[in-house]
Write a protein that holds these residues in place. Structure first.
Motif, short mmCIF file in Angstrom:
data_model
loop_
_atom_site.label_atom_id
_atom_site.label_comp_id
_atom_site.label_asym_id
_atom_site.label_seq_id
_atom_site.Cartn_x
_atom_site.Cartn_y
_atom_site.Cartn_z
N LEU A 190 -15.25 11.98 -42.14
CA LEU A 190 -14.21 11.15 -41.51
C LEU A 190 -14.66 10.74 -40.11
O LEU A 190 -14.26 9.69 -39.60
CB LEU A 190 -12.88 11.92 -41.43
CG LEU A 190 -12.09 12.01 -42.74
CD1 LEU A 190 -10.97 13.02 -42.64
CD2 LEU A 190 -11.51 10.65 -43.13
N GLN B 226 -16.55 7.58 -40.34
CA GLN B 226 -15.66 6.49 -40.75
C GLN B 226 -14.81 6.00 -39.58
O GLN B 226 -14.66 4.80 -39.36
CB GLN B 226 -14.75 6.96 -41.89
CG GLN B 226 -15.50 7.18 -43.21
CD GLN B 226 -14.65 7.91 -44.22
OE1 GLN B 226 -13.44 7.72 -44.26
NE2 GLN B 226 -15.27 8.74 -45.03
N ILE B 227 -14.27 6.95 -38.81
CA ILE B 227 -13.38 6.53 -37.72
C ILE B 227 -14.18 5.94 -36.56
O ILE B 227 -13.72 5.04 -35.87
CB ILE B 227 -12.43 7.67 -37.27
CG1 ILE B 227 -11.10 7.09 -36.79
CG2 ILE B 227 -13.07 8.56 -36.21
CD1 ILE B 227 -10.03 8.13 -36.52
N ALA C 109 -14.83 2.44 -37.55
CA ALA C 109 -13.58 1.66 -37.52
C ALA C 109 -13.22 1.32 -36.09
O ALA C 109 -12.78 0.20 -35.78
CB ALA C 109 -12.45 2.44 -38.18
N ALA D 87 -14.27 -2.00 -38.81
CA ALA D 87 -14.20 -1.76 -40.25
C ALA D 87 -14.80 -0.38 -40.51
O ALA D 87 -15.52 0.17 -39.67
CB ALA D 87 -14.98 -2.82 -41.01
N PHE D 88 -14.50 0.18 -41.65
CA PHE D 88 -15.05 1.51 -41.99
C PHE D 88 -16.45 1.33 -42.54
O PHE D 88 -16.63 1.06 -43.72
CB PHE D 88 -14.16 2.21 -43.02
CG PHE D 88 -12.75 2.39 -42.57
CD1 PHE D 88 -11.76 1.46 -42.91
CD2 PHE D 88 -12.38 3.48 -41.80
CE1 PHE D 88 -10.44 1.63 -42.49
CE2 PHE D 88 -11.06 3.65 -41.37
CZ PHE D 88 -10.10 2.72 -41.72
N VAL D 89 -17.45 1.47 -41.69
CA VAL D 89 -18.85 1.27 -42.10
C VAL D 89 -19.68 2.42 -41.54
O VAL D 89 -20.34 2.26 -40.51
CB VAL D 89 -19.43 -0.06 -41.56
CG1 VAL D 89 -20.68 -0.43 -42.30
CG2 VAL D 89 -18.42 -1.17 -41.57
N PRO D 90 -19.66 3.57 -42.16
CA PRO D 90 -20.34 4.74 -41.58
C PRO D 90 -21.82 4.51 -41.26
O PRO D 90 -22.37 5.18 -40.39
CB PRO D 90 -20.18 5.82 -42.65
CG PRO D 90 -19.06 5.39 -43.49
CD PRO D 90 -18.98 3.91 -43.41
N MET E 271 -12.82 9.64 -30.82
CA MET E 271 -12.03 9.49 -32.04
C MET E 271 -12.49 10.47 -33.11
O MET E 271 -11.68 10.98 -33.88
CB MET E 271 -12.13 8.06 -32.58
CG MET E 271 -11.43 7.02 -31.73
SD MET E 271 -9.67 7.34 -31.55
CE MET E 271 -9.04 6.76 -33.13
N VAL F 190 -10.09 12.95 -35.35
CA VAL F 190 -9.91 12.88 -36.79
C VAL F 190 -10.39 14.13 -37.52
O VAL F 190 -9.93 14.41 -38.63
CB VAL F 190 -10.63 11.64 -37.38
CG1 VAL F 190 -12.12 11.92 -37.63
CG2 VAL F 190 -9.97 11.16 -38.64
N THR G 107 -10.26 6.10 -43.67
CA THR G 107 -9.92 7.43 -43.20
C THR G 107 -8.60 7.94 -43.76
O THR G 107 -8.06 8.93 -43.27
CB THR G 107 -9.85 7.47 -41.66
OG1 THR G 107 -8.98 6.43 -41.23
CG2 THR G 107 -11.22 7.29 -41.04
N GLY H 233 -22.59 -0.70 -46.70
CA GLY H 233 -21.57 -1.65 -46.24
C GLY H 233 -20.32 -0.93 -45.79
O GLY H 233 -20.35 0.25 -45.43
N VAL I 111 -15.58 -1.09 -45.48
CA VAL I 111 -14.28 -1.44 -46.02
C VAL I 111 -13.42 -2.00 -44.88
O VAL I 111 -13.37 -1.41 -43.80
CB VAL I 111 -13.59 -0.20 -46.63
CG1 VAL I 111 -12.20 -0.55 -47.15
CG2 VAL I 111 -14.44 0.39 -47.74
N LEU J 6 -3.92 8.58 -38.92
CA LEU J 6 -4.25 9.86 -38.29
C LEU J 6 -2.99 10.69 -38.07
O LEU J 6 -2.97 11.90 -38.26
CB LEU J 6 -4.96 9.60 -36.97
CG LEU J 6 -5.59 10.80 -36.26
CD1 LEU J 6 -6.49 11.58 -37.19
CD2 LEU J 6 -6.38 10.31 -35.04
#
Lengths: 129, 79, 586
Positions: free
Chosen positions: A16, A19-20, A23, A28-31, A116, A120, C70, C206, C208, C221
């Motif tokens: 997470l 991901q955060i 973001a 966007a969620f783009v690890p 962040m 999270v 998340t 990529g 999301v 959260l």
């Protein structure tokens, strides 16, 4: 000076954090574009291993940046106008967390002192102290 | 009479994290009453689950005997 | 809607082609993702009557709009196809990280059709797809396979693999990921095996997109902190599913020696405390907030587990009390790619058959050395394993012992005794993929919450419907079972946050009902009717002797009554069939 700290024992490998981070910084969620890379995996099924790439504010990138694009004042900031994408910071980073993308260096900026990823982390494996 | 109350799941907070206590209750006391005397009113706890006496599930109105072990669970969901 | 990639990767193994196509957003609006959307695709694309082990079957790996975000506990991957064990629709939910990587690679789903002419694996690296040779991997266990692929590709790649069980087309074969997570039931591993597909290896770089990211992340959260991370859910971090052992023991639904009775006075020999003492580490799936996985070592047994189902199936239901044997058997089953629930029930049945002198399968209750050998033989189709691999329904058809062949439609009973929780007999009977506890988990209400009396048929139709509806919605969203406190309101809010489209509680609940109906419609088209919603005669004829449910058996009339209640609630006829008018709405 506060910095990120990580407790392996508490990490459940949820990712997470990455991901955060993406973001927050990329919208966007783009690890793959995150500035923290923590994951766990089973090595041959028999040992639980941790990859913990997070910025410890060691300052090695700052000290080695040839152009002065990197500043350090309780957090690392990269001036992309100045950064020439030489990759020295990424090469020297002991935690392997600095990455280059499209010729520019991307480094954790501690979300301006309120990370962040720490917020999270569901198991408090990541803290900022 | 003396009975042992054991708590499971989210209920342990009612014993400040301890999982069990020996308590003194009146003879013929029910499970419900014994819990209430120990500060646990099941009717006011949303996630109260079920009770078991000596390892077997019983109704909340079950009468207890001296030396019984009363276990109270919070709801668990899953599969 | 946001959240989706709007792309499905369609792979034809026969032609060795792979192409991206647009997601059917009109279907996504009615079925959302994962379970529901996969079943919709299969309902539309599979002709009735196909052989599940033929190239005509399809294997769908389906994510949801929240996958890769998340949203906590949103990392499960839907895996669906027509089941070789039952002939019904089958959808599974596998943990690990594959769901996220498929989504980050840019796809909402991967639809796998046809079959390879020789063993291979599918490699997905974002938009680069290739068909690789698996001749070196074929025959190897899941664990060795994952180790080899990890050496080759690194840990950013997720691996979904089958073991010998899948390769040998065993109806109890599962698909494995992260060594110890499975798409366990209904033989999905055999579907892959029938396609000569050893593994799917996927990396995604990529991302999301959701609308109003900053606000949404903040709200999500908040939900994580207020809802997910409360004791009612976090017990799975502290105990994993071992927590269910004590509750099922005290609740009187822990099966004993092939469901011949319940409870075991010596349950503390293999309880949560015993296993957690051997904890090496905790692990969860992608985006998980709870981390239910317990990585343990006991002696030379190493496994992330055992889950409650495995403890019960390989423990008291097998007449065994040795926790090391349970863990070792778990490790072997995981490596072989074999479902622990089904294999446990088959072996328990075989033990009872042997002890009763009906047929000698060479194993009696408690004989764990033989048990562990048999698990491997079942997976490899060797010796007596070849017979046992058929599953308990086919075996009983051949050898007798039908009354205590614990299955519905050919899928073996999960480890909850229905005589101690009557609604569970209904849940098992009407579940879309055969006897399953993940559709309607009746013990939640009848035992653990004590909210409805367990030993009567009253109100059970409605209860099972509501539970099944809730879980159907949850699994369409790829949300993990262990976020137990999630409400319809929260699910509607999360859908609205992630997709940018307002979802009401009514709309989202309707999705759940629709999914139950389309799964049933699929089965109906395959010829399944009320007479297939069965229970093994043991639960009608034999009264339990021990535990709080001692004396209980379910009268057949009560069972039939519960079925009719359920059909009525859903608007099906007395034969359990959907009317045409209802099918037209799906």
């Amino acid at each position: 000076m506060k910095r990120l700290r990580f407790s392996k024992k508490k990490c459940i490998g949820c990712q997470l954090c990455g991901q955060i981070c993406s973001a927050t910084h990329e919208g966007a969620f783009v690890p793959s574009k995150a500035r923290v890379y923590i994951e766990t995996y089973y090595d041959k099924g028999g040992v639980l291993k941790y990859q913990d790439s997070y910025c410890t504010l060691c300052g090695i990138c700052f000290k080695n940046c040839p152009t002065g694009a990197i500043s350090m004042d309780g957090k690392i900031l990269v001036d992309h106008e100045v950064c020439i994408g030489c990759g020295t910071c990424a090469e020297k980073c002991p935690k392997k967390v600095v990455r280059l993308r499209d010729g520019k260096s991307y480094i954790c900026d501690t979300c301006d002192g309120d990370p962040m990823c720490v917020k999270v982390c569901p198991q408090n494996a990541l803290t900022f102290e | 009479m003396k009975i042992k109350i054991l708590l499971r799941g989210a209920l342990t907070k009612y014993f400040n994290g301890e999982k069990e206590r020996i308590v003194e209750v009146p003879d013929g006391c029910t499970a419900e009453e014994a819990l209430k005397l120990s500060g646990i009113d099941w009717t006011k706890i949303d996630n109260f689950g079920f009770v078991a006496v000596n390892g077997m599930r019983v109704m909340i109105t079950e009468k207890l005997k001296d030396g019984d072990e009363l276990k109270a669970y919070s709801k668990i969901s899953g599969g | 809607m946001y959240g989706y990639q709007n792309k499905v990767l369609r792979v034809d193994l026969s032609k060795k082609t792979a192409a991206a196509e647009p997601l059917r957003m009109d279907w996504a609006e009615k079925y959302i993702g994962s379970k529901g959307l996969a079943i919709k695709y299969l309902y539309e694309e599979l002709k009735p009557g196909i052989d599940p082990l033929s190239p005509e079957n399809k294997l769908i790996l389906m994510t949801g709009p929240m996958t890769g975000t998340t949203v906590p506990c949103s990392g499960k991957l839907g895996v669906a196809g027509k089941s070789p064990a039952t002939g019904t629709i089958c959808d599974c939910s596998i943990g690990g990280h594959a769901a996220l990587r498929i989504k980050y690679a840019g796809y909402d789903a991967v639809i796998i059709e046809g079959a390879l002419d020789k063993p291979g694996y599918l490699l997905i690296e974002d938009d680069k797809i290739s068909f690789e040779d698996a001749s070196e991997l074929w025959g190897k266990g899941c664990h060795e396979t994952e180790a080899i692929l990890a050496d080759k590709y690194g840990h950013e790649y997720s691996v979904l693999t089958i073991g010998p069980a899948g390769e040998n087309l065993c109806g109890m074969a599962c698909i494995t990921s992260d060594y110890y997570r499975q798409a366990g039931r209904g033989g999905m591993g055999a579907v892959m095996g029938s396609k000569n597909l050893k593994a799917v290896v996927v990396k995604g770089t990529g991302g999301v997109k959701i609308p109003n990211v900053e606000e949404a992340v903040k709200r999500i959260l908040e939900i994580q902190n207020e809802d997910v991370l409360q004791e009612d859910n976090t017990f799975v971090f502290d105990w994993g599913t071992t927590a269910f052992l004590e509750a099922c023991q005290d609740g009187g639904i822990l099966p004993y020696k092939n469901f011949s009775d319940t409870t075991d006075p010596n349950w503390t020999e293999y309880n949560g405390e015993v296993f957690m003492e051997k904890l090496e580490g905790k692990r969860g799936c992608g985006s998980c907030g709870l981390g239910c996985g317990n990585f343990l070592k006991i002696g030379d047994a190493i496994c992330e587990g055992p889950e409650y189902e495995t403890i019960a199936a390989y423990g008291p239901n097998a007449g065994n009390r040795d926790p090391e044997a349970i863990l070792k058997a778990n490790q072997v089953a995981d490596d072989m790619g074999l479902d622990t629930i089904s294999s446990g029930d088959v072996l328990a049945w075989a033990m009872e058959m042997t002890e009763k002198g009906i047929h000698d399968f060479g194993i009696r209750f408690g004989e764990m050395d033989t048990y562990i050998k048999y698990l491997e033989m079942i997976a490899k189709g060797e010796g007596i394993g070849k017979e046992l691999a058929m599953g308990v329904k086919k075996l009983a058809g051949k050898y007798g012992g039908k009354d205590f062949a614990m299955e519905v439609k050919g899928l073996e009973y999960p480890q909850y005794e229905p005589r101690g929780s009557w609604g569970m007999s209904l849940a098992y009977a009407v579940s879309d993929r055969g006897a399953c506890h993940m559709r309607a988990y009746a013990p939640n209400e009848e035992v653990f919450a004590a909210s409805i009396p367990p030993y009567t048929p009253e109100g059970k139709g409605e209860m099972v419907y509501k539970l099944a509806q809730h879980n159907a919605v949850k699994f369409c969203l790829c949300i993990c079972d262990f976020w137990g406190t999630i409400s319809m309101e929260t699910m509607a809010e999360l859908m609205s946050l992630v997709t940018g489209k307002e979802w009401t509680v009514e709309e989202i609940a309707d999705v759940g009902t629709r999914v139950i109906n389309i799964a049933r419609a699929f089965n109906q088209r395959e010829g399944f009717t009320a007479k297939d919603d069965t229970a093994p005669k043991r639960i009608f004829k034999e009264a339990l002797k021990n535990g709080p449910a001692a004396g209980q058996k379910i009268p057949e009339e009560a069972f039939e009554d519960m079925k009719q209640q359920y059909y009525k609630v859903l608007g099906w006829d007395e034969n359990g069939l959907l009317p045409d008018s209802l099918i037209a709405t799906l």
